[in-house]
Design an enzyme around this catalytic site. Structure first.
Site, PDB file in Angstrom:
ATOM      1  N   LYS A   1       0.832  -1.208   0.000  1.00  0.00           N
ATOM      2  CA  LYS A   1       0.000   0.000   0.000  1.00  0.00           C
ATOM      3  C   LYS A   1       0.867   1.259   0.000  1.00  0.00           C
ATOM      4  O   LYS A   1       0.593   2.210  -0.736  1.00  0.00           O
ATOM      5  CB  LYS A   1      -0.940  -0.007   1.206  1.00  0.00           C
ATOM      6  CG  LYS A   1      -2.023  -1.065   1.113  1.00  0.00           C
ATOM      7  CD  LYS A   1      -2.882  -1.108   2.365  1.00  0.00           C
ATOM      8  CE  LYS A   1      -3.974  -2.149   2.239  1.00  0.00           C
ATOM      9  NZ  LYS A   1      -4.863  -2.164   3.411  1.00  0.00           N
TER      10      LYS A   1
ATOM     11  N   CYS B   1      -0.812   0.623   6.084  1.00  0.00           N
ATOM     12  CA  CYS B   1      -1.263  -0.213   7.198  1.00  0.00           C
ATOM     13  C   CYS B   1      -2.279  -1.223   6.691  1.00  0.00           C
ATOM     14  O   CYS B   1      -3.061  -0.922   5.784  1.00  0.00           O
ATOM     15  CB  CYS B   1      -1.893   0.660   8.288  1.00  0.00           C
ATOM     16  SG  CYS B   1      -2.343  -0.266   9.778  1.00  0.00           S
ATOM     17  N   ASP B   2      -2.240  -2.410   7.258  1.00  0.00           N
ATOM     18  CA  ASP B   2      -3.261  -3.405   6.963  1.00  0.00           C
ATOM     19  C   ASP B   2      -3.583  -4.155   8.248  1.00  0.00           C
ATOM     20  O   ASP B   2      -2.682  -4.485   9.019  1.00  0.00           O
ATOM     21  CB  ASP B   2      -2.803  -4.386   5.890  1.00  0.00           C
ATOM     22  CG  ASP B   2      -3.973  -5.161   5.331  1.00  0.00           C
ATOM     23  OD1 ASP B   2      -4.709  -4.596   4.496  1.00  0.00           O
ATOM     24  OD2 ASP B   2      -4.185  -6.317   5.741  1.00  0.00           O
ATOM     25  N   THR B   3      -4.861  -4.393   8.470  1.00  0.00           N
ATOM     26  CA  THR B   3      -5.308  -5.076   9.677  1.00  0.00           C
ATOM     27  C   THR B   3      -6.152  -6.282   9.289  1.00  0.00           C
ATOM     28  O   THR B   3      -6.970  -6.199   8.373  1.00  0.00           O
ATOM     29  CB  THR B   3      -6.145  -4.123  10.566  1.00  0.00           C
ATOM     30  OG1 THR B   3      -5.336  -2.993  10.916  1.00  0.00           O
ATOM     31  CG2 THR B   3      -6.619  -4.806  11.837  1.00  0.00           C
TER      32      THR B   3
ATOM     33  N   GLY C   1      -0.182  -4.759  10.215  1.00  0.00           N
ATOM     34  CA  GLY C   1       1.144  -4.528   9.661  1.00  0.00           C
ATOM     35  C   GLY C   1       1.280  -3.051   9.367  1.00  0.00           C
ATOM     36  O   GLY C   1       0.330  -2.407   8.903  1.00  0.00           O
TER      37      GLY C   1
END
EC number: 3.6.1.9
Length: 194
Positions: free
Chosen positions: A53, A72-74, A109
């Site tokens: 991203k 960010c990734d959740t 992340g």
């Protein structure tokens, strides 16, 4: 001061970042998450998605000077299985039914990319969340609010699903979608003091 760019359309992430940064830009990432398939290591996976991203947004930036891009990734994991955003109401019901009465993990992340130097740092946060036992009616009522459809694991802890949470071990803000403490330490590592 470096120009901070958040590579996310998530209103929750934007609201959380406003708590620690007064001035930042939002550029939505067009990163194709299917280009980074899951290979059995959840921390690596969420960091790869966050980096993808951030790199996707860095390509859209004209002025390469003094820009830091935050990706960010959740996701939610239960029994070492990744639960992303539900495809439909049936999928949301099945996810919440699986989480009912059980403990699961929420992983985020983070990636911070210095556009000019191409230096990138990545890290992750894991928070354990335990749900109380939910009835089918509770699950259906929650799904019908519409709150579950755009969230990993089919719930948002900051909304009506907060009552499902029996206990939490770790960073609350990670479960919302942006682990502020980890982000702050990473920004400091990149030379930004808040």
């Amino acid at each position: 001061m470096k120009n901070i760019i958040l590579a996310s359309a998530s209103e929750r992430r934007q609201e959380l970042l406003k708590r620690i940064l007064e001035d930042f830009q939002i550029i939505v990432s067009d990163f194709d998450e299917s280009s980074a398939p899951f290979k059995d290591n959840i921390p690596s996976y969420v960091m790869n998605l966050a980096e993808g991203k951030a790199r996707s947004v860095s390509k859209k930036i004209m002025d390469q000077d003094s820009n830091l891009v935050i990706g960010c990734d959740t996701l939610v994991a239960f029994n070492n299985k990744v639960l992303g955003k539900p495809k439909d109401k049936k999928d949301a019901f099945e996810m919440l039914q699986a989480l009912s009465g059980n403990e699961h993990e929420v992983y985020s992340g983070l990636a911070i990319l210095d556009v000019k130097s191409n230096k990138i740092i990545t890290d992750f946060v894991c928070t354990k969340v335990k749900f109380s036992k939910l009835t089918s009616l509770q699950i259906e009522k929650y799904i019908n609010t519409g709150d579950s459809m755009d969230k990993a694991g089919a719930y948002g802890i900051q909304g009506k699903a907060g009552v499902f949470v029996e206990n939490i071990n770790g960073c609350y803000y990670n479960v919302v979608g942006l682990p502020l403490n980890k982000l702050n330490s990473m920004l400091m590592e990149m030379g930004v003091n808040l």
